[in-house]
Design an enzyme around this catalytic site. Structure first.
Site, PDB file in Angstrom:
ATOM      1  N   ASP A   7      49.131 -29.933  -4.992  1.00 47.43           N
ATOM      2  CA  ASP A   7      49.247 -31.385  -5.110  1.00 47.43           C
ATOM      3  C   ASP A   7      50.448 -31.962  -4.381  1.00 47.43           C
ATOM      4  O   ASP A   7      50.714 -33.170  -4.481  1.00 47.43           O
ATOM      5  CB  ASP A   7      49.309 -31.790  -6.590  1.00 47.43           C
TER       6      ASP A   7
ATOM      7  N   ASP B  63      44.833 -28.706 -13.031  1.00 38.48           N
ATOM      8  CA  ASP B  63      45.750 -28.797 -14.176  1.00 38.48           C
ATOM      9  C   ASP B  63      45.966 -30.268 -14.534  1.00 38.48           C
ATOM     10  O   ASP B  63      47.035 -30.660 -15.006  1.00 38.48           O
ATOM     11  CB  ASP B  63      47.078 -28.097 -13.877  1.00 38.48           C
TER      12      ASP B  63
END
Length: 365
Positions: free
Chosen positions: A233, A258
């Site tokens: 990310d 996540d």
């Protein structure tokens, strides 16, 4: 039904031509005439997602799961493991029992739960509340697994009873991943030899790699039988670290989001279990600055991986074939004639244009 795509990704091969679907199954690949545009790829599989679109899976009811299922389908996810962080055992048990009562979803399929805790190291608890961590216990694990569908457990193998618990869970047919751990190389190797199959969000919340002390991350990257899950990310891992993963793990790399309930909602204050999380931009953190999950979407993770140097084939595989292999689910993550028609159609910018689950359209841009 023809999808009208120009090509499809079948294994590692780009196959020109259209795709057809009948009765929930792929009935044709590489069909002429090809559609004008669009690339059909297997539906994405997320093995670690805590929530999305205002839904936290620890407290979600059936309506919350339906909203999350639709939201995940918009990002190309067609199957996901609701991930339950370390929390009071009663809360975890209730969340598992809710899973057992769910009807089929309107978007992405719900897979058995991923228990990320409570059998973790207090030295690397990350965003998990250390008050909720427990010593490894077969009895607690069996009790939780008896309440509903559980398929995957993250364990720190070096804690008291940890290695025995790894072996026990594997004997029950569960997938075990090592994470939130201070395991050294010997402890990690013993756990992988005992049947653990993966490492949870590599390089985060674990013993740091060192030249003579590679820890769980070094052992996982060195073993061809271990899958490496990662949050790509732009926050959890530096670009160079991602490039290292591409070189060392290759097709064993598994993209995870996540994601927490804030995903898709923007800046603000949210929750991960009973922990308050502050989101600003791409970062989700506790008040003390500790990273607390992410606001990542799987389609963006694929684009991020390609930006770091991955091929399209490897990046899509890290969200499809690799997680399906990790879970031992040959019915997921592949485009093949006769297989499940869980399909994502990507446009020229690799944005999600359509998502199909069992041949039914659950999202269209």
């Amino acid at each position: 039904m023809r999808l009208g795509v120009a090509a499809s990704l079948v294994g590692d091969a780009l196959v020109p031509g259209d795709v057809s679907v009948d009765s929930g199954r792929v009935s044709g690949l590489g069909l002429a005439p090809a559609g004008a545009a669009g690339l059909a790829v297997p539906g994405f599989v997320d093995v670690q997602v805590n929530g999305v679109a205002g839904v936290d899976f620890l407290s979600a009811d059936a309506g919350g799961y339906a909203r999350a299922s639709r939201a995940l389908a918009r990002t190309g996810v067609t199957a996901f493991q609701p991930t339950l962080v370390s929390s009071p055992i009663e809360s975890v048990g209730k969340a598992i029992a809710t899973l057992a009562m769910l009807d089929p979803m309107p978007g992405a399929r719900v897979l058995p739960a991923h228990l990320e805790g409570p059998f973790l190291s207090p030295l690397h608890h990350g965003a998990h509340d250390p008050r909720h961590l427990l010593a490894a216990s077969r009895e607690v694990a069996d009790s939780l697994c008896g309440l509903g569908p559980v398929g995957y457990v993250t364990v720190a193998p070096e804690i008291e009873g940890g290695l025995a618990l790894v072996r026990h869970l594997v004997s029950r047919g569960l997938v075990v991943s090592l994470g939130h751990t201070d395991a050294d190389a010997d402890a990690a190797a013993a756990a992988f030899d005992g049947g653990a199959r993966a490492v949870t969000h590599v390089f985060n919340a674990m013993r740091r790699w060192a030249p003579r002390d590679p820890g769980v991350s070094g052992v996982a990257l060195s073993r061809p039988d271990v899958f490496v899950t990662a949050i790509i990310d732009g926050v959890h891992l530096a670009r160079e670290t991602v490039q290292l993963l591409l070189a060392a793990a290759g097709s064993r790399l598994v993209l995870i989001t996540d994601a927490i309930e804030a995903a898709g909602l923007g800046d603000g204050t949210y929750h991960l279990g009973d922990r308050e999380v502050h989101v600003r931009g791409d970062e989700a953190r506790l008040a003390d600055g500790t990273l607390a999950g992410s606001v990542l979407a799987m389609d963006r993770a694929i684009r991020n991986l390609i930006s770091a140097g991955a091929s399209l084939e490897l990046a899509v595989g890290a969200a499809t074939r690799a997680p399906a292999r990790l879970l031992g689910r040959p019915d997921l993550g592949e485009l093949r004639v006769g297989g499940n028609a869980d399909i994502v159609v990507l446009d020229g910018s690799l944005e999600v244009a359509r998502t199909l689950v069992a041949g039914g359209e659950v999202y269209a841009a």
